[in-house]
Each structure stands twice: as C-alpha cells, then as structure tokens.
Design a protein around this motif. Structure first.
Motif, PDB file in Angstrom:
ATOM      1  N   THR A 205       0.684  -0.805  -0.181  1.00 53.02           N
ATOM      2  CA  THR A 205      -0.183   0.492   0.093  1.00 53.02           C
ATOM      3  C   THR A 205       1.058   1.316  -0.270  1.00 53.02           C
ATOM      4  O   THR A 205       0.593   1.910  -0.658  1.00 53.02           O
ATOM      5  CB  THR A 205      -1.397   0.234   1.094  1.00 53.02           C
ATOM      6  OG1 THR A 205      -1.651  -1.190   1.314  1.00 53.02           O
ATOM      7  CG2 THR A 205      -1.713   1.091   1.265  1.00 53.02           C
ATOM      8  N   HIS A 206       1.869   0.952   1.510  1.00 52.55           N
ATOM      9  CA  HIS A 206       2.819   2.576   1.020  1.00 52.55           C
ATOM     10  C   HIS A 206       2.818   2.852  -0.507  1.00 52.55           C
ATOM     11  O   HIS A 206       3.411   4.313  -0.760  1.00 52.55           O
ATOM     12  CB  HIS A 206       3.534   2.283   2.233  1.00 52.55           C
ATOM     13  CG  HIS A 206       4.635   3.250   1.944  1.00 52.55           C
ATOM     14  ND1 HIS A 206       4.949   4.456   1.744  1.00 52.55           N
ATOM     15  CD2 HIS A 206       6.235   3.292   1.535  1.00 52.55           C
ATOM     16  CE1 HIS A 206       6.364   5.055   2.370  1.00 52.55           C
ATOM     17  NE2 HIS A 206       7.009   4.116   2.068  1.00 52.55           N
ATOM     18  N   GLU A 209       0.498   4.073  -2.607  1.00 50.00           N
ATOM     19  CA  GLU A 209       0.061   5.831  -2.952  1.00 50.00           C
ATOM     20  C   GLU A 209       1.668   6.326  -2.944  1.00 50.00           C
ATOM     21  O   GLU A 209       0.919   7.216  -3.503  1.00 50.00           O
ATOM     22  CB  GLU A 209      -0.279   5.987  -1.406  1.00 50.00           C
ATOM     23  CG  GLU A 209      -0.727   5.667  -0.471  1.00 50.00           C
ATOM     24  CD  GLU A 209      -0.964   5.825   0.788  1.00 50.00           C
ATOM     25  OE1 GLU A 209      -2.329   4.492   1.631  1.00 50.00           O
ATOM     26  OE2 GLU A 209      -0.341   5.471   1.100  1.00 50.00           O
ATOM     27  N   ARG A 210       2.566   5.723  -3.077  1.00 43.79           N
ATOM     28  CA  ARG A 210       3.943   6.319  -3.353  1.00 43.79           C
ATOM     29  C   ARG A 210       3.839   7.034  -4.790  1.00 43.79           C
ATOM     30  O   ARG A 210       4.024   7.973  -5.930  1.00 43.79           O
ATOM     31  CB  ARG A 210       5.271   5.560  -3.102  1.00 43.79           C
ATOM     32  CG  ARG A 210       6.179   7.722  -2.989  1.00 43.79           C
ATOM     33  CD  ARG A 210       5.845   8.517  -2.180  1.00 43.79           C
ATOM     34  NE  ARG A 210       6.739   8.645  -0.909  1.00 43.79           N
ATOM     35  CZ  ARG A 210       6.557   9.760  -0.267  1.00 43.79           C
ATOM     36  NH1 ARG A 210       6.060  10.997  -0.487  1.00 43.79           N
ATOM     37  NH2 ARG A 210       6.627   9.589   0.901  1.00 43.79           N
ATOM     38  N   GLN A 213       1.883   9.283  -6.226  1.00 46.08           N
ATOM     39  CA  GLN A 213       2.173  10.730  -6.180  1.00 46.08           C
ATOM     40  C   GLN A 213       3.046  11.203  -8.043  1.00 46.08           C
ATOM     41  O   GLN A 213       2.790  12.539  -7.532  1.00 46.08           O
ATOM     42  CB  GLN A 213       2.112  11.195  -4.517  1.00 46.08           C
ATOM     43  CG  GLN A 213       1.002  10.385  -3.370  1.00 46.08           C
ATOM     44  CD  GLN A 213       2.062  10.684  -2.337  1.00 46.08           C
ATOM     45  OE1 GLN A 213       3.506  10.384  -1.397  1.00 46.08           O
ATOM     46  NE2 GLN A 213       1.329  10.867  -1.125  1.00 46.08           N
TER      47      GLN A 213
END
Ligand code: ZN
Length: 273
Positions: A205-206, A209-210, A213
């Motif tokens: 997930t991390h 998400e990055r 972005q």
C-alpha cells in the motif's frame, strides 16, 4: 520482546537465536540481525559486517555446529562478515551469487534447500532491494528470514539500477502467495514481525500510494526528480535527500516499464506517457 542490544544471543523461537551486530545507524536501525537456525546443525543467516566482536559472538554461540553460512544479499551490512566467520568455523557459504566482495562455495537459486537433521531452509528469490536478494523460509516454524526485503522499524531503500521497484513489488506479491506458509517474519533489521500478511499489505500500500503521487506530479507537466522530491517530501533533512531521489527514480523507472511515463536519465526530464 527480547531486546536488540548488540552481542547478546536471544532465543526468538525453539530453533532460532538472534544476535544483533554493533552497527546501529540511520540505515540499519538497531543494527544488522544475524540469525542462528538449528541446534545440532546450524545455519547462520547474514553474518553482518566484518566486525571481530560480532563474529566472535556468533562463533561462540554456535561453535563447531555451524555448518552453513547463508546471505540474503551482498550489501555492506549483511555479507562482509562471511569470510571471517568461515575462517572461524569452516562452514560452507551459500548465497545467490559471488558479488560485492562475497565469495560463495555454492550458489542458491529460488527453491533450493538446505536440509539439516532438524529442519529444512528454503531459498526464495526476492529481487527488488537487490537483484540477488534471497529470503529463507524455515518450514518447520513457518518463519521467513526476510533480509532487507521487509524490515521492522526502518524503510527499505530501492536504489536503481540494481534496486528495482517493479521487481520489488512483484516479490512482495509473491510472498502474499505463500502467506499460509508464513507465521512470522524475522527481518534483517528490527524485531520479529508476528503478523506477516498485515506487514506485507502495509508495504505494498505504501509503495503504491507513493507511485500514485509520483504519477500525479508527472501529470502536472514534465518535471525532474529533484522537483518531485521537493514536492513529495517537504521538510526532508538534507542528508536524506539522496535516498528520496533514489526512491523517486525507482518509481519513475517502474512507471516507464508500465507504459505510464517517459524518461531515461536520472538528472533529465520525466513526463507522463
Ligand atoms: Zn540491511
């Protein structure tokens, strides 16, 4: 929870002891974890840096029962201790390949096993943090030695070109595929992870998400890695800027491979496809 003081052997399961190397730091957390697997016949996982006091602790703990030394990968906080530990024990050295100063006796590829009297240790090729990264599954205890593929308490760095974000995410997905065979993760840095699937999900997930972005930064117009770092990591300490830039570069390379971005040079322009 057994503490992470260096030089002390802590039993973390019936078959596994951990000794932390005295190399604490911003990239290594409390220090590199060395694991001794087995009682009558021992595999040492990651002897760590070439520090005499640490190698003496490992040899003192395992003695002549140390039969094998394996490395998760050939970064400087994991494999330089191999030569000194081999000198102390005469054990056979196994890893994915000889590289970065590591000399192996026997290569280990995906699926290869070490069969000891009490246990089987199976190699799982998990490229991403390093192209030669292996995790090791202790089948009897469903414990995964994850090296720097998954850590506790610090962030995994993906530094191109050897580090590869696309391969990294694929390797995390691969571990999800064997989740029923996992009960805990013994990382290269930090404490034992008792909820493997939640941790792997958190990692995926991390990163996604990055990635989203980074992609939206590109969609605002062609830009540079420096500009993306400034936008995505406000207030980042100067020392950590190069690490953030490597991470953004790794995301950009994945976006190019996925057909979502164009760009080649780390110091050049990058744009949405
Ligand atoms: Zn490490």
């Amino acid at each position: 929870m057994p503490d992470l003081s260096p030089g002390v052997a802590s039993a973390i399961s019936p078959l596994v002891r951990r000794i932390v190397a005295p190399n604490a730091g911003p990239m290594t957390g409390a220090g590199s974890n060395t694991y001794l697997v087995g009682v009558d016949e021992i595999v040492v996982v990651d002897p760590g840096p070439d520090l005499a006091s640490h190698l003496d602790s490992i040899a003192g703990c395992g003695g002549d029962r140390i039969r094998w030394i394996v490395c998760t990968h050939t970064h400087q906080d994991h494999s330089p201790g191999v030569a000194g530990l081999k000198k102390r024990t005469g054990a056979e050295v196994l890893a994915f390949d000889s590289r970065d100063g590591l000399e192996i006796d026997t290569p280990m590829a995906d699926g290869d096993v070490i069969e000891a009297t009490e246990f089987v240790l199976r190699a799982i090729h998990t490229p991403g943090h390093a192209s030669n990264h292996l995790c090791f599954l202790l089948e009897q205890e469903r414990m995964l030695f994850s090296g720097d593929h998954i850590m506790e308490g610090s962030t995994v760095v993906i530094a191109p070109p050897d580090g590869d974000m696309r391969a990294y995410l694929a390797s995390l997905e691969r571990l999800k595929g064997i989740r029923r065979r996992l009960k805990s993760i013994a990382p290269g840095h930090g404490h034992l992870i008792e909820d493997p699937l939640a941790k792997i999900d958190e990692y995926v997930t991390h990163r996604l998400e990055r990635e989203a972005q980074v992609l939206s930064a590109l969609e605002a117009g062609p830009t540079t890695i420096d500009a993306i770092v400034t936008a995505l990591y406000p207030g980042l300490h100067d020392e950590l800027v190069p690490r953030a830039a490597q991470s953004v570069w790794a995301h950009l390379r994945k976006l190019v491979d996925d057909g979502l971005a164009v760009g080649t040079k780390p110091d050049g322009k990058w744009a949405a496809a």
